[in-house]
Every structure is written in structure tokens, then in C-alpha cells.
Design a protein around this motif. Sequence first.
Motif, PDB file in Angstrom:
ATOM      1  N   ASP A 209       0.823  -1.209   0.000  1.00  0.00           N
ATOM      2  CA  ASP A 209       0.000   0.000   0.000  1.00  0.00           C
ATOM      3  C   ASP A 209       0.859   1.261   0.000  1.00  0.00           C
ATOM      4  OD1 ASP A 209      -2.209  -1.661   0.090  1.00  0.00           O
ATOM      5  OD2 ASP A 209      -2.611  -1.309   2.235  1.00  0.00           O
ATOM      6  N   TYR A 210       1.925   1.252   0.775  1.00  0.00           N
ATOM      7  CA  TYR A 210       2.838   2.405   0.849  1.00  0.00           C
ATOM      8  C   TYR A 210       3.416   2.735  -0.521  1.00  0.00           C
ATOM      9  CZ  TYR A 210       7.381   4.667   1.767  1.00  0.00           C
ATOM     10  OH  TYR A 210       8.489   5.484   1.739  1.00  0.00           O
ATOM     11  N   PHE A 211       3.992   1.745  -1.184  1.00  0.00           N
ATOM     12  CA  PHE A 211       4.609   2.014  -2.473  1.00  0.00           C
ATOM     13  C   PHE A 211       3.569   2.344  -3.539  1.00  0.00           C
ATOM     14  CE2 PHE A 211       8.315  -0.198  -0.598  1.00  0.00           C
ATOM     15  CZ  PHE A 211       9.225   0.837  -0.754  1.00  0.00           C
ATOM     16  N   ALA A 212       2.400   1.750  -3.476  1.00  0.00           N
ATOM     17  CA  ALA A 212       1.334   2.100  -4.422  1.00  0.00           C
ATOM     18  C   ALA A 212       0.962   3.566  -4.256  1.00  0.00           C
ATOM     19  CB  ALA A 212       0.124   1.202  -4.216  1.00  0.00           C
ATOM     20  N   ASP A 213       0.893   4.046  -3.007  1.00  0.00           N
ATOM     21  CA  ASP A 213       0.528   5.432  -2.738  1.00  0.00           C
ATOM     22  C   ASP A 213       1.603   6.418  -3.212  1.00  0.00           C
ATOM     23  OD1 ASP A 213      -1.321   7.376  -1.591  1.00  0.00           O
ATOM     24  OD2 ASP A 213       0.218   7.686  -0.055  1.00  0.00           O
ATOM     25  N   THR A 214       2.846   5.980  -3.303  1.00  0.00           N
ATOM     26  CA  THR A 214       3.918   6.877  -3.754  1.00  0.00           C
ATOM     27  C   THR A 214       3.872   7.108  -5.263  1.00  0.00           C
ATOM     28  OG1 THR A 214       5.533   5.132  -4.195  1.00  0.00           O
ATOM     29  CG2 THR A 214       5.482   6.049  -1.937  1.00  0.00           C
ATOM     30  N   GLY A 215       3.036   6.335  -5.958  1.00  0.00           N
ATOM     31  CA  GLY A 215       2.948   6.478  -7.402  1.00  0.00           C
ATOM     32  C   GLY A 215       3.902   5.576  -8.151  1.00  0.00           C
ATOM     33  N   ALA A 216       4.530   4.632  -7.460  1.00  0.00           N
ATOM     34  CA  ALA A 216       5.459   3.716  -8.125  1.00  0.00           C
ATOM     35  C   ALA A 216       4.747   3.025  -9.284  1.00  0.00           C
ATOM     36  CB  ALA A 216       5.986   2.682  -7.137  1.00  0.00           C
ATOM     37  N   ALA A 217       5.490   2.846 -10.378  1.00  0.00           N
ATOM     38  CA  ALA A 217       4.910   2.252 -11.589  1.00  0.00           C
ATOM     39  C   ALA A 217       4.555   0.794 -11.380  1.00  0.00           C
ATOM     40  CB  ALA A 217       5.889   2.400 -12.755  1.00  0.00           C
ATOM     41  N   ASP A 218       5.381   0.080 -10.669  1.00  0.00           N
ATOM     42  CA  ASP A 218       5.162  -1.344 -10.447  1.00  0.00           C
ATOM     43  C   ASP A 218       5.783  -1.700  -9.101  1.00  0.00           C
ATOM     44  OD1 ASP A 218       4.302  -3.959 -11.167  1.00  0.00           O
ATOM     45  OD2 ASP A 218       6.360  -4.462 -11.699  1.00  0.00           O
ATOM     46  N   VAL A 219       5.075  -2.471  -8.323  1.00  0.00           N
ATOM     47  CA  VAL A 219       5.557  -2.859  -6.996  1.00  0.00           C
ATOM     48  C   VAL A 219       5.501  -4.379  -6.877  1.00  0.00           C
ATOM     49  CG1 VAL A 219       5.190  -2.673  -4.507  1.00  0.00           C
ATOM     50  CG2 VAL A 219       4.670  -0.724  -5.986  1.00  0.00           C
ATOM     51  N   THR A 220       6.638  -4.966  -6.513  1.00  0.00           N
ATOM     52  CA  THR A 220       6.697  -6.400  -6.265  1.00  0.00           C
ATOM     53  C   THR A 220       7.233  -6.609  -4.856  1.00  0.00           C
ATOM     54  OG1 THR A 220       7.200  -6.815  -8.590  1.00  0.00           O
ATOM     55  CG2 THR A 220       7.658  -8.597  -7.044  1.00  0.00           C
ATOM     56  N   ILE A 221       6.461  -7.302  -4.030  1.00  0.00           N
ATOM     57  CA  ILE A 221       6.893  -7.657  -2.685  1.00  0.00           C
ATOM     58  C   ILE A 221       7.146  -9.158  -2.696  1.00  0.00           C
ATOM     59  CG2 ILE A 221       6.315  -7.671  -0.229  1.00  0.00           C
ATOM     60  CD1 ILE A 221       6.161  -4.831  -1.128  1.00  0.00           C
ATOM     61  N   THR A 222       8.394  -9.546  -2.437  1.00  0.00           N
ATOM     62  CA  THR A 222       8.758 -10.957  -2.467  1.00  0.00           C
ATOM     63  C   THR A 222       9.195 -11.395  -1.075  1.00  0.00           C
ATOM     64  OG1 THR A 222       9.521 -10.740  -4.755  1.00  0.00           O
ATOM     65  CG2 THR A 222      10.277 -12.681  -3.526  1.00  0.00           C
ATOM     66  N   PRO A 223       8.408 -12.246  -0.397  1.00  0.00           N
ATOM     67  CA  PRO A 223       8.835 -12.749   0.899  1.00  0.00           C
ATOM     68  C   PRO A 223       9.961 -13.764   0.725  1.00  0.00           C
ATOM     69  CG  PRO A 223       6.507 -13.269   0.489  1.00  0.00           C
ATOM     70  CD  PRO A 223       7.065 -12.691  -0.758  1.00  0.00           C
ATOM     71  N   LEU A 224      11.000 -13.616   1.515  1.00  0.00           N
ATOM     72  CA  LEU A 224      12.094 -14.582   1.587  1.00  0.00           C
ATOM     73  C   LEU A 224      11.929 -15.253   2.939  1.00  0.00           C
ATOM     74  CD1 LEU A 224      14.971 -12.315   0.261  1.00  0.00           C
ATOM     75  CD2 LEU A 224      13.556 -13.905  -1.036  1.00  0.00           C
ATOM     76  N   ARG A 225      11.357 -16.443   2.945  1.00  0.00           N
ATOM     77  CA  ARG A 225      10.968 -17.085   4.199  1.00  0.00           C
ATOM     78  C   ARG A 225      11.981 -18.114   4.627  1.00  0.00           C
ATOM     79  NH1 ARG A 225       4.806 -18.686   4.084  1.00  0.00           N
ATOM     80  NH2 ARG A 225       5.076 -18.295   6.284  1.00  0.00           N
ATOM     81  N   TYR A 226      12.292 -18.057   5.916  1.00  0.00           N
ATOM     82  CA  TYR A 226      13.092 -19.096   6.544  1.00  0.00           C
ATOM     83  C   TYR A 226      12.505 -19.326   7.927  1.00  0.00           C
ATOM     84  CZ  TYR A 226      16.765 -21.792   8.635  1.00  0.00           C
ATOM     85  OH  TYR A 226      17.451 -22.800   9.268  1.00  0.00           O
TER      86      TYR A 226
END
Length: 143
Positions: free
Chosen positions: A123-140
Motif C-alpha cells: 500500500d505504501y509504495f502504491a501510494d507513492t505512485g510507483a509504476a510497479d511494486v513487487t513484494i517478495t517474501p524470503l521465508r526461513y
Amino acid sequence: NTGWLEGIEMIMATAADTARAASHSPILELVNSVSRYPAFAEHGTDLKLFSDGIQNSELARFCRVQGHMPSYTRFSERAEYEAVRPGRLEEVQVEMFLSEFGPLPNDELKYCSNVELRGWWGDYFADTGAADVTITPLRYFGD
């Protein structure tokens, strides 16, 4: 580049230690600074972040203090957020790698979940107007 690998290994080791996780982590302040850096503001098209996503500064202490991580919409309405609202991120491709060392909440980080963190940053990056946002969880999760 071994310097980059050493940095990533240090971040991973710190994130894996729940007592030290996000002991000081001014992520919002960092993104604000990068977005306003003249060379980035003029030419930046990619922003890659590697973080546990747990903001921890005078502005907010995500997951550690109850009420410090409301929905992004409510958080962005706070007067103190104006000081760290990012500059130009339009047309920027944002890629955030979220290191997750176990399920949240836990004994040290009681007031958020992994899902809430992913959603908050999206939501934060979408609100900044970023063209494309990818959130990738690196789980351990060590199980």
C-alpha cells in the motif's frame, strides 16, 4: 561482488536474531532520502530493497509497540509522516525482498503479522505512485 554478499549475510544474520531484529530500522526515512537524492530523482527507474519490513525509529516501531502500525491509510494521515513522505517515485519499478524468519507475531514482535507487513508496504509504495511494486517474501522458518 563479495561486498554485496557480505552485506546480505549480515542483514540475514541480524534478521534471524529476533531479539535484535529491527533494533533500529528507519526504512521510511531511507526511502525518503533515496527518493530525494538528486541522481535518483533525475535518473532512478529501479528501487530494490532488502529488509524485514519492520520500521523502527522515532517515527514508528512496527510490531514492537501496539498501535504503531495501523493501516497504511491511517498511518499516512499522521502529521509526522509528512516529514518522511517520499519524493518522486512515479515510473519507478519497486522490488522489495522481505526477509521473514518465522511467523509473526512472536514473543519479541507481538503487534503485526507477516501478511500485514506485506500489505502495508504494498500500500505504501502504491501510494507513492510507483509504476510497479513487487513484494517478495524470503521465508526461513527453520521447520
